[in-house]
Design an enzyme around this catalytic site. Structure first.
Site, PDB file in Angstrom:
ATOM      1  N   GLY A  47      36.633  44.970  27.502  1.00  0.00           N
ATOM      2  CA  GLY A  47      37.468  46.204  27.949  1.00  0.00           C
ATOM      3  C   GLY A  47      38.297  45.603  29.011  1.00  0.00           C
ATOM      4  N   GLN A  52      43.210  45.806  36.795  1.00  0.00           N
ATOM      5  CA  GLN A  52      42.993  44.517  36.495  1.00  0.00           C
ATOM      6  C   GLN A  52      44.427  43.614  36.248  1.00  0.00           C
ATOM      7  OE1 GLN A  52      39.613  45.205  33.819  1.00  0.00           O
ATOM      8  NE2 GLN A  52      38.897  43.492  34.414  1.00  0.00           N
ATOM      9  N   CYS A  89      33.294  40.002  34.045  1.00  0.00           N
ATOM     10  CA  CYS A  89      34.696  40.666  34.250  1.00  0.00           C
ATOM     11  C   CYS A  89      35.718  39.720  34.072  1.00  0.00           C
ATOM     12  CB  CYS A  89      34.465  41.250  35.509  1.00  0.00           C
ATOM     13  SG  CYS A  89      36.012  42.177  36.109  1.00  0.00           S
ATOM     14  N   HIS A 131      31.671  50.046  33.140  1.00  0.00           N
ATOM     15  CA  HIS A 131      32.251  49.025  33.968  1.00  0.00           C
ATOM     16  C   HIS A 131      33.897  49.269  34.109  1.00  0.00           C
ATOM     17  CE1 HIS A 131      32.844  44.408  34.651  1.00  0.00           C
ATOM     18  NE2 HIS A 131      33.952  44.698  34.478  1.00  0.00           N
ATOM     19  N   HIS A 135      36.081  50.166  37.882  1.00  0.00           N
ATOM     20  CA  HIS A 135      37.337  49.476  38.190  1.00  0.00           C
ATOM     21  C   HIS A 135      38.307  50.587  38.635  1.00  0.00           C
ATOM     22  CE1 HIS A 135      37.175  45.197  37.143  1.00  0.00           C
ATOM     23  NE2 HIS A 135      36.760  45.391  35.980  1.00  0.00           N
TER      24      HIS A 135
END
Ligand code: ZN
Length: 161
Positions: A47, A52, A89, A131, A135
């Site tokens: 993912g 990010q 991550c 998750h 974020h």
């Protein structure tokens, strides 16, 4: 399509900021989603969320083994059960730890056409939904990791996201 630079949590505070909902799904957003997917696959991740790659918009791509899912403005509308497993991550390289997540979650979002869609995920897919949506709110798995489970060796099944 283009590979994007994945932000490291140590070098950029952008990962701690909340993302804004997408108001207009235009060509720029669609291109970004495609680039995020390419970047996720290239990094062998399950993912990737827009912060990010340095973009504070509520966009997520996920592939937990059952195909690519693109989410715009996703929210968790229901969850049940619990699972505890190692998680990693893409923005926190080479650190893994056990995180308690729901066994099953329901997510509501918009698709690329702006239609409301709903997904139900269990196991790794549920973990990935949680998750990535974390974020979008500036939350990292490090905030939720069970103390003393942090390791620097990759677990058997990588679950970077
Ligand atoms: Zn992550």
């Amino acid at each position: 399509m283009a590979l994007l630079n994945i932000i490291n949590y140590k070098t950029d505070p952008v990962l701690r900021k909340p993302s804004k909902p997408v108001e207009k799904i235009d060509k720029k957003i669609l291109t970004l989603l495609n680039d995020m997917a390419e970047t996720m696959y290239h990094a062998n991740g399950a993912g990737l969320a827009a912060p990010q790659v340095g973009v504070l918009k509520q966009l997520v791509v996920i592939d937990a083994g059952s195909g690519l899912i693109k989410l715009i403005n996703p929210v968790i509308t229901a969850f049940s059960g619990e699972q505890v497993d190692f998680e990693g991550c893409l923005s926190v390289p080479e650190i893994y730890g056990k995180v308690k997540r729901p066994q099953s979650v329901t997510v509501k979002a918009l698709n690329e056409k702006g239609e409301t869609v709903e997904f139900k995920g269990t196991d790794l897919l549920a973990r990935a939904f949680c998750h990535e949506i974390d974020h979008l709110h500036g939350v990292l798995f490090l905030d939720k990791v069970i103390p003393d489970t942090l390791i620097r060796i990759k677990p058997e099944k990588p679950k970077n996201m």
